[in-house]
Design a protein around this motif. Sequence first.
Motif, short mmCIF file in Angstrom:
data_model
loop_
_atom_site.label_atom_id
_atom_site.label_comp_id
_atom_site.label_asym_id
_atom_site.label_seq_id
_atom_site.Cartn_x
_atom_site.Cartn_y
_atom_site.Cartn_z
N LYS A 115 0.97 -1.22 -0.18
CA LYS A 115 -0.09 -0.12 -0.14
C LYS A 115 0.95 1.20 -0.01
CE LYS A 115 -3.97 -2.30 2.42
NZ LYS A 115 -5.03 -2.14 3.57
N ARG A 116 2.20 0.96 0.12
CA ARG A 116 3.14 2.42 0.00
C ARG A 116 3.88 2.39 -1.38
NH1 ARG A 116 5.67 3.08 6.12
NH2 ARG A 116 3.57 3.43 7.20
N THR A 117 4.13 3.69 -1.77
CA THR A 117 4.91 3.68 -2.96
C THR A 117 6.50 3.41 -2.42
OG1 THR A 117 5.49 6.12 -2.42
CG2 THR A 117 3.67 5.62 -3.89
N VAL A 118 7.14 3.23 -3.49
CA VAL A 118 8.65 2.85 -3.58
C VAL A 118 9.16 4.10 -2.63
CG1 VAL A 118 10.75 2.40 -4.54
CG2 VAL A 118 8.78 1.25 -5.31
N ALA A 119 9.10 5.15 -2.90
CA ALA A 119 9.41 6.29 -2.30
C ALA A 119 9.43 6.08 -0.62
CB ALA A 119 8.95 7.53 -2.50
N ARG A 120 8.22 5.97 -0.15
CA ARG A 120 7.91 5.64 1.04
C ARG A 120 8.68 4.73 1.93
NH1 ARG A 120 1.88 6.31 3.08
NH2 ARG A 120 2.84 6.46 4.98
N ILE A 121 8.64 3.42 1.02
CA ILE A 121 8.98 2.43 1.36
C ILE A 121 10.91 2.57 1.95
CG2 ILE A 121 9.93 -0.12 0.84
CD1 ILE A 121 7.23 -0.38 -0.67
N VAL A 122 11.28 3.19 0.79
CA VAL A 122 12.95 3.41 0.92
C VAL A 122 13.35 4.40 2.13
CG1 VAL A 122 14.93 3.97 -0.40
CG2 VAL A 122 13.46 2.51 -1.41
N ALA A 123 12.27 5.22 2.17
CA ALA A 123 12.41 6.47 3.16
C ALA A 123 11.94 6.01 4.56
CB ALA A 123 11.63 7.55 2.66
N GLU A 124 11.39 5.21 4.76
CA GLU A 124 10.92 4.67 5.96
C GLU A 124 12.12 4.46 6.94
OE1 GLU A 124 7.79 1.38 7.99
OE2 GLU A 124 8.76 0.84 6.37
N PRO A 125 13.06 3.70 6.84
CA PRO A 125 14.30 3.71 8.00
C PRO A 125 14.65 5.30 8.33
CG PRO A 125 14.52 2.47 6.14
CD PRO A 125 13.63 2.91 5.74
N LEU A 126 14.74 6.20 7.36
CA LEU A 126 14.97 7.54 7.56
C LEU A 126 14.07 8.20 8.50
CD1 LEU A 126 16.16 8.51 3.90
CD2 LEU A 126 17.67 7.74 5.98
#
Length: 354
Positions: A115-126
């Motif tokens: 349900k999340r875009t790639v941008a949100r997935i990759v940024a999640e740890p940040l």
Amino acid sequence: MNTGYHDAPGLVEVEDLRVWFPTGRGPSSERRGNIKAVDGVTFTVQQGETLGLVGESGCGKTTTARAILKLLEPTEGRIVFDGVDLSAVSGRELRLLRRRMQPVFQDPFASLNPKRTVARIVAEPLVIHRQGTRAERRERVSELLATVGLPPDAAGRYPHAFSGGQRQRIAIARAMALRPDLIVADEPVSSLDVSIRAQILNLMSDLQQEFRLTYVVIAHDLALVRQVTDRVAVMYLGNIVELRPTEDLYREPLHPYTVALLSSAPIPDTGAEAARQRIVLDGDVPSPADPPAGCRFHTRCWLRRKLDNPDICSGETPPLKPVEGGVGAVACHFPDKVEASSERRETLVTIKGR
């Protein structure tokens, strides 16, 4: 003598690790027993190296990996990361250490939020670790996607729009977001096509060289393990039975279980595949709730049937001890007999045929 597993401080030091799971409670609230998934494992991973953990399903390799990441609490033993005992830290200190150790899971589709875009997935740890402003995180995401070979427009798309190999690139980008020192990869390419596997492995190798990453790779594909690792730890029923430099282990395995594993690995040379003699182990793997006394492999060991004095195998647990005249360690009472066996010579022919 260099044992190859515990001589100098490393980035990760695992000492006598045990991870047991209770099997249930009886009427009197007493435990019935424990599943001894990992039962006395010791090894060190040096900065910048790749250690492979191999063995049959249920041998404890994934449990070991999760304990290293402190996704599981050890029952006993110590895990030291860059000089810090993980059992002694919690809260903010643990969060800071977790920036430096990241997982890559087997199934990239299951590990990515659909349900999340790639941008949100990759940024999640940040976001979780409060790294950078929103604009800085967007820039970091773009940089990471480029690093793993994905186009800029991938940031606005969802995981279902990508192939398996591309999804694993996304998972690797997420793992790299906080610039970790250690990546624990659990079967990172087993769900991918053969042609895509090579691309992902080359990507991981390039990232290791560029960022001096340390890898712990869990795998059952012995050809893959030989390709990507510096050392290999062979696990059986919660124990390490052999731990040696990769080429040494493949060239001259010293534990009968390692010999059996190598003899069962498929090879591309059809002539050698048809001619070789595989070692078929007797019976099933014993239950980790009730492992055999002595050497845990003795109930299935092909070498034991050839020994004049096999009682020691069932009566005394062999320690993981240094290889005589070499590098590494093996847990077998008779490694010299393994070395001299015709079965091992057949395995060496098979390996050379790769």
